[in-house]
Write a protein that holds these residues in place. Sequence first.
Motif, PDB file in Angstrom:
ATOM      1  N   MET A  71       0.814  -1.265   0.057  1.00 49.23           N
ATOM      2  CA  MET A  71      -0.136   0.076   0.080  1.00 49.23           C
ATOM      3  C   MET A  71       0.887   1.097  -0.095  1.00 49.23           C
ATOM      4  N   SER A  72       0.611   2.189  -0.893  1.00 52.17           N
ATOM      5  CA  SER A  72       1.581   3.462  -1.077  1.00 52.17           C
ATOM      6  C   SER A  72       1.254   4.309  -0.026  1.00 52.17           C
ATOM      7  N   GLU A  73       2.044   5.383   0.365  1.00 54.40           N
ATOM      8  CA  GLU A  73       1.844   6.207   1.534  1.00 54.40           C
ATOM      9  C   GLU A  73       0.672   7.116   1.366  1.00 54.40           C
ATOM     10  N   ALA A  74       0.350   7.448   0.317  1.00 56.00           N
ATOM     11  CA  ALA A  74      -0.757   8.325  -0.110  1.00 56.00           C
ATOM     12  C   ALA A  74      -1.923   7.644   0.331  1.00 56.00           C
ATOM     13  N   ARG A  75      -2.125   6.321  -0.024  1.00 55.87           N
ATOM     14  CA  ARG A  75      -3.219   5.402   0.171  1.00 55.87           C
ATOM     15  C   ARG A  75      -3.498   4.984   1.597  1.00 55.87           C
ATOM     16  N   ARG A  76      -2.257   4.779   2.415  1.00 57.48           N
ATOM     17  CA  ARG A  76      -2.356   4.644   3.568  1.00 57.48           C
ATOM     18  C   ARG A  76      -2.966   5.921   4.300  1.00 57.48           C
ATOM     19  N   TYR A  77      -2.503   7.082   3.938  1.00 57.44           N
ATOM     20  CA  TYR A  77      -2.764   8.161   4.700  1.00 57.44           C
ATOM     21  C   TYR A  77      -4.391   8.327   4.398  1.00 57.44           C
ATOM     22  N   GLN A  78      -4.795   8.220   3.397  1.00 60.73           N
ATOM     23  CA  GLN A  78      -6.221   8.266   2.992  1.00 60.73           C
ATOM     24  C   GLN A  78      -6.993   7.234   3.711  1.00 60.73           C
ATOM     25  N   GLN A  79      -6.619   6.044   3.798  1.00 62.55           N
ATOM     26  CA  GLN A  79      -7.247   5.038   4.794  1.00 62.55           C
ATOM     27  C   GLN A  79      -7.320   5.401   6.200  1.00 62.55           C
ATOM     28  N   LEU A  80      -6.137   5.825   6.483  1.00 60.61           N
ATOM     29  CA  LEU A  80      -6.177   6.597   8.084  1.00 60.61           C
ATOM     30  C   LEU A  80      -7.156   7.622   8.596  1.00 60.61           C
ATOM     31  N   ARG A  81      -7.195   8.536   7.492  1.00 60.75           N
ATOM     32  CA  ARG A  81      -8.358   9.499   7.761  1.00 60.75           C
ATOM     33  C   ARG A  81      -9.649   8.832   7.358  1.00 60.75           C
TER      34      ARG A  81
END
Length: 262
Positions: free
Chosen positions: A1-11
């Motif tokens: 999982m990319s950092e951008a996707r992980r960030y959005q998933q966290l939000r």
Amino acid sequence: MSEARRYQQLRSHFSYLKLDNAAEALPRILDQARAENLSMTAALERLLEIEVNATEERRLAGRLRFACLPDPWTLADFDFAAQPGVDEKLIRDLATLRFLDDASNVLFVGPPGVGKTMLATALARGTAEAGNRVYFTTAADLAARCHKAAVEGRWATCMRFFAGPKLLVIDELGYLPLPGDGASALFQVINQRYLKSSTILTTNVGIADWATAFGDATVAAAMLDRLLHRATVVGIDGPSYRLRSHQSTSDKLRKAVNAHVS
């Protein structure tokens, strides 16, 4: 999982859990974590602290709405120098809220304008800020509410309501005549709370005169018996705090007008 996707998933997780304040603070906390080289634990603690503080603020706002305090007074607003009739040391001790621990009561007794309501409100606000439920009412409103509940067949519900708060403030006892069953209703409320929760009562009627003031010596004696069993009685016999405040305001206005004219 990319950092951008992980960030959005966290939000997305924050949103699902309704942690809106943490979600809003996430970019800032991540920036701080990089700039300060914070550990994962430290960054997470900061993030959750924001959410906890916001939750506490919302809960306090809810408790204050329920409390129906007449003004946002705190003890810091009371000018002890202006009212020598108040025992500051005693009030400071009451402000620790230790009296709530054993369901003790507080009676403020004195003539109108000496600061009884202000002090009662300040203690009530402190109680709410400490995480407890508080309700503020006048004696006349309490009696009217109880009378209406009795007529409408809601007496038990009304008693449960007044028995519920950790602290009940009954203001202005003796200022207005209670209705025919008012003294009895007040006794029932105090009896419901006896040895369970604390009550603050403000009155301009000296304790020795309660029987005459309420027109029923038996009810007055029973009420006092329960109130005074565990109680701090604060007698205030000093100048009118309210009139002094009005006088100070008038003096300031007069000086301002005179300065403008000259």
